[in-house]
Design an enzyme around this catalytic site. Sequence first.
Site, PDB file in Angstrom:
ATOM      1  N   GLU A   1      38.448   8.557  55.499  1.00  0.00           N
ATOM      2  CA  GLU A   1      37.801   9.734  56.096  1.00  0.00           C
ATOM      3  C   GLU A   1      36.320   9.512  56.358  1.00  0.00           C
ATOM      4  OE1 GLU A   1      37.192  13.337  53.733  1.00  0.00           O
ATOM      5  OE2 GLU A   1      37.569  12.184  51.899  1.00  0.00           O
TER       6      GLU A   1
ATOM      7  N   GLU B   1      40.390  22.269  50.740  1.00  0.00           N
ATOM      8  CA  GLU B   1      39.363  21.554  49.989  1.00  0.00           C
ATOM      9  C   GLU B   1      38.032  22.289  50.165  1.00  0.00           C
ATOM     10  OE1 GLU B   1      38.416  16.854  49.273  1.00  0.00           O
ATOM     11  OE2 GLU B   1      37.788  17.712  51.177  1.00  0.00           O
TER      12      GLU B   1
END
Length: 280
Positions: free
Chosen positions: A153, A254
């Site tokens: 990511e 998240e």
Amino acid sequence: MSARGLRFDINLSILFTELPLLERPAAAASAGFTEIELWWPFAGPTPADAELDALSRAIRDAGVDLVGLNFDAGDMPAGDRGLLSRPSGSARFRDNIAVATGFAESLGCRALNALYGNREDGVDPQAQDELALENLASAARAAHRIGAVVLIESISAPENPRYPLVTAADAVAVVDKVNAETGLGNTTFLCDLYHLARNGEDLAAVIDTHADRFGHVQIADTPGRGQPGTGELDFEDLFRRLVAAGYTGRVGLEYKPVGPSADSFGWLPRELRGTEGGAG
């Protein structure tokens, strides 16, 4: 807010932190979630068997599935954002590979997130990238043995100025290099919409361009990283685009809840918390 056709899981390293770690899986289940994910939840790369067993038991007893796990990323509160590209952290990352994949396999988890790591002073960035490729290839081979993918990511530059993967294209380029090195094809892009938005990316364009490379999606609103509806992102549109692009993976929550964690899920119908289909 419509979330039809998407599957949501909850990250217990950022949600329900009001509770001790071993109580969080049960709290997630009580909130209606059937799937969870975690950052590496232990202080070091090779925790004692008793620690691993206690967490495994808490997850199983709660009746939830672990669907995502980070490799050890170092001391996150102190600013570490991964180890694998850093000469000072590389050995620790390698020590963690077998432990993390073994723990994931024991719980049926098939996605492991590998944070790249900050740039180190006095180290040639190219040398760090070469080290990263070597370590990611090792992680991908270990993940392949348990039928798992490795996730890469990009994260937000305003909060993490020394982390070199900033754009979706940055992360996808690393994904391509690892897959070319291993020939396995099991390294994929973790599309964190919060981090990309903080970096000024056009999220619609990211979804349209890279959705076929997504191994996982994570969300939080911007700029405060709270739950959807507390910031500026149009999640109605983003969810619609994910479905239209054919994304069939999970969407991980998240975010830092505004208020108690249990009160932060009003935007997501209970019937969609860890399941697929339905109308939001």
